[in-house]
Design a protein around this motif. Structure first.
Motif, PDB file in Angstrom:
ATOM      1  N   GLN A 125       0.824  -1.208   0.000  1.00  0.00           N
ATOM      2  CA  GLN A 125       0.000   0.000   0.000  1.00  0.00           C
ATOM      3  C   GLN A 125       0.859   1.260   0.000  1.00  0.00           C
ATOM      4  N   GLU A 126       1.955   1.232   0.723  1.00  0.00           N
ATOM      5  CA  GLU A 126       2.859   2.387   0.714  1.00  0.00           C
ATOM      6  C   GLU A 126       3.386   2.651  -0.694  1.00  0.00           C
ATOM      7  N   GLY A 127       3.743   1.585  -1.403  1.00  0.00           N
ATOM      8  CA  GLY A 127       4.231   1.748  -2.768  1.00  0.00           C
ATOM      9  C   GLY A 127       3.156   2.289  -3.694  1.00  0.00           C
ATOM     10  N   ARG A 128       1.948   1.763  -3.577  1.00  0.00           N
ATOM     11  CA  ARG A 128       0.828   2.246  -4.399  1.00  0.00           C
ATOM     12  C   ARG A 128       0.617   3.739  -4.208  1.00  0.00           C
ATOM     13  N   GLU A 129       0.559   4.156  -2.953  1.00  0.00           N
ATOM     14  CA  GLU A 129       0.289   5.558  -2.657  1.00  0.00           C
ATOM     15  C   GLU A 129       1.433   6.464  -3.112  1.00  0.00           C
ATOM     16  N   ALA A 130       2.665   5.968  -3.026  1.00  0.00           N
ATOM     17  CA  ALA A 130       3.811   6.756  -3.482  1.00  0.00           C
ATOM     18  C   ALA A 130       3.728   7.016  -4.978  1.00  0.00           C
ATOM     19  N   VAL A 131       3.348   5.983  -5.737  1.00  0.00           N
ATOM     20  CA  VAL A 131       3.243   6.140  -7.193  1.00  0.00           C
ATOM     21  C   VAL A 131       2.171   7.169  -7.536  1.00  0.00           C
ATOM     22  N   VAL A 160       1.630   3.944 -13.749  1.00  0.00           N
ATOM     23  CA  VAL A 160       0.397   3.592 -13.042  1.00  0.00           C
ATOM     24  C   VAL A 160      -0.396   2.562 -13.835  1.00  0.00           C
ATOM     25  N   LYS A 161      -0.520   2.776 -15.124  1.00  0.00           N
ATOM     26  CA  LYS A 161      -1.249   1.837 -15.983  1.00  0.00           C
ATOM     27  C   LYS A 161      -0.588   0.456 -15.937  1.00  0.00           C
ATOM     28  N   HIS A 162       0.740   0.436 -15.993  1.00  0.00           N
ATOM     29  CA  HIS A 162       1.470  -0.827 -15.938  1.00  0.00           C
ATOM     30  C   HIS A 162       1.209  -1.556 -14.624  1.00  0.00           C
ATOM     31  N   LEU A 163       1.269  -0.821 -13.505  1.00  0.00           N
ATOM     32  CA  LEU A 163       1.068  -1.458 -12.209  1.00  0.00           C
ATOM     33  C   LEU A 163      -0.355  -1.964 -12.025  1.00  0.00           C
ATOM     34  N   ALA A 170      10.424  16.414  -5.493  1.00  0.00           N
ATOM     35  CA  ALA A 170      11.122  15.189  -5.097  1.00  0.00           C
ATOM     36  C   ALA A 170      10.748  14.825  -3.669  1.00  0.00           C
ATOM     37  N   GLY A 171      11.028  13.587  -3.292  1.00  0.00           N
ATOM     38  CA  GLY A 171      10.785  13.137  -1.932  1.00  0.00           C
ATOM     39  C   GLY A 171      10.153  11.764  -1.884  1.00  0.00           C
ATOM     40  N   VAL A 172      10.328  11.096  -0.757  1.00  0.00           N
ATOM     41  CA  VAL A 172       9.814   9.742  -0.589  1.00  0.00           C
ATOM     42  C   VAL A 172       8.309   9.745  -0.328  1.00  0.00           C
ATOM     43  N   ARG A 173       7.883  10.583   0.613  1.00  0.00           N
ATOM     44  CA  ARG A 173       6.469  10.693   0.962  1.00  0.00           C
ATOM     45  C   ARG A 173       6.131  12.146   1.215  1.00  0.00           C
ATOM     46  N   ARG A 174       4.886  12.510   1.024  1.00  0.00           N
ATOM     47  CA  ARG A 174       4.456  13.889   1.232  1.00  0.00           C
ATOM     48  C   ARG A 174       4.785  14.348   2.648  1.00  0.00           C
ATOM     49  N   GLU A 175       4.468  13.489   3.636  1.00  0.00           N
ATOM     50  CA  GLU A 175       4.645  13.885   5.028  1.00  0.00           C
ATOM     51  C   GLU A 175       6.079  13.728   5.513  1.00  0.00           C
TER      52      GLU A 175
END
Length: 203
Positions: free
Chosen positions: A14-20, A47-50, A160-165
């Motif tokens: 889920q973390e990966g999904r939300e990051a994309v 996104v389409k590929h995933l 850039a960045g890993v996550r918004r927060e």
């Protein structure tokens, strides 16, 4: 407290999904599709590929097919058709599809034990797999493409960045980052001059 392996893997997925999907935020239709590598890597295509990846691995593999047709996943699809979105496939269309695939995948993950068996017809070696193995595989693939999305988004507009927060980056301004990049370029140039074109690793 003991770790629940399925919960842990599902959380990383889920973390990966939300990051994309975060990497698409604030972009229009053009920037979401811009091919920014020699092989055409673009954000909406990832996104389409995933979406297709999850529909296959958590659907067909376990006899729980995703109920919607994915034309780009067929045997007659052109090469890389799953890695870019047409003008007719809007940004919201692709994102909504990915979220519907999530729900289908999540239902499979919830319904099956980690040792539940499935079969991957497109793998050429070991085709019989467990849900555990597929979760590991899809987590790895999702985060790999999230990394691609990190780089592509930075090329689009510098975000850039890993996550918004928690971007996990130094709090530098534009000038700081420009100086940092210039320093790295100097180091690379110096290393190239010192090593020469035929330099090889020791050993």
């Amino acid at each position: 407290m003991a770790s629940d392996a399925k919960h842990d893997l599902h959380s990383y997925l889920q973390e990966g999904r939300e990051a994309v999907l975060w990497k698409l935020e604030g972009l229009g239709e053009r920037d979401a599709r811009r091919p920014l590598t020699p092989t055409g890597t673009n954000l909406l295509g990832l996104v389409k590929h995933l979406a297709g990846v999850e529909a296959g691995y958590f659907g067909e593999v376990f006899g729980r097919p995703f109920p919607e047709p994915l034309p780009w996943a067929g045997d007659d699809a052109e090469p890389n058709e799953d890695l870019w979105a047409t003008v007719a496939e809007s940004r919201s269309d692709v994102v909504d599809l990915y979220r519907r695939v999530w729900r289908h995948s999540d239902a499979t993950i919830e319904a099956l034990d980690l040792d539940a068996r499935g079969e991957v017809p497109w793998w050429t070696r070991t085709r019989v797999v467990t849900l555990h193995r597929i979760l590991v595989h899809v987590v790895a693939e999702t985060h790999r493409h999230a990394g691609h999305a990190d780089v592509v988004r930075e090329l689009v507009d510098g975000e850039a960045g890993v996550r918004r927060e928690a971007p996990n980056l130094p709090a530098g301004d534009v000038a700081w980052w420009a100086a940092h990049r210039a320093r790295l370029q100097e180091v690379a140039d110096e290393a190239g001059r010192a090593g020469g074109p035929t330099a090889r690793p020791e050993g």
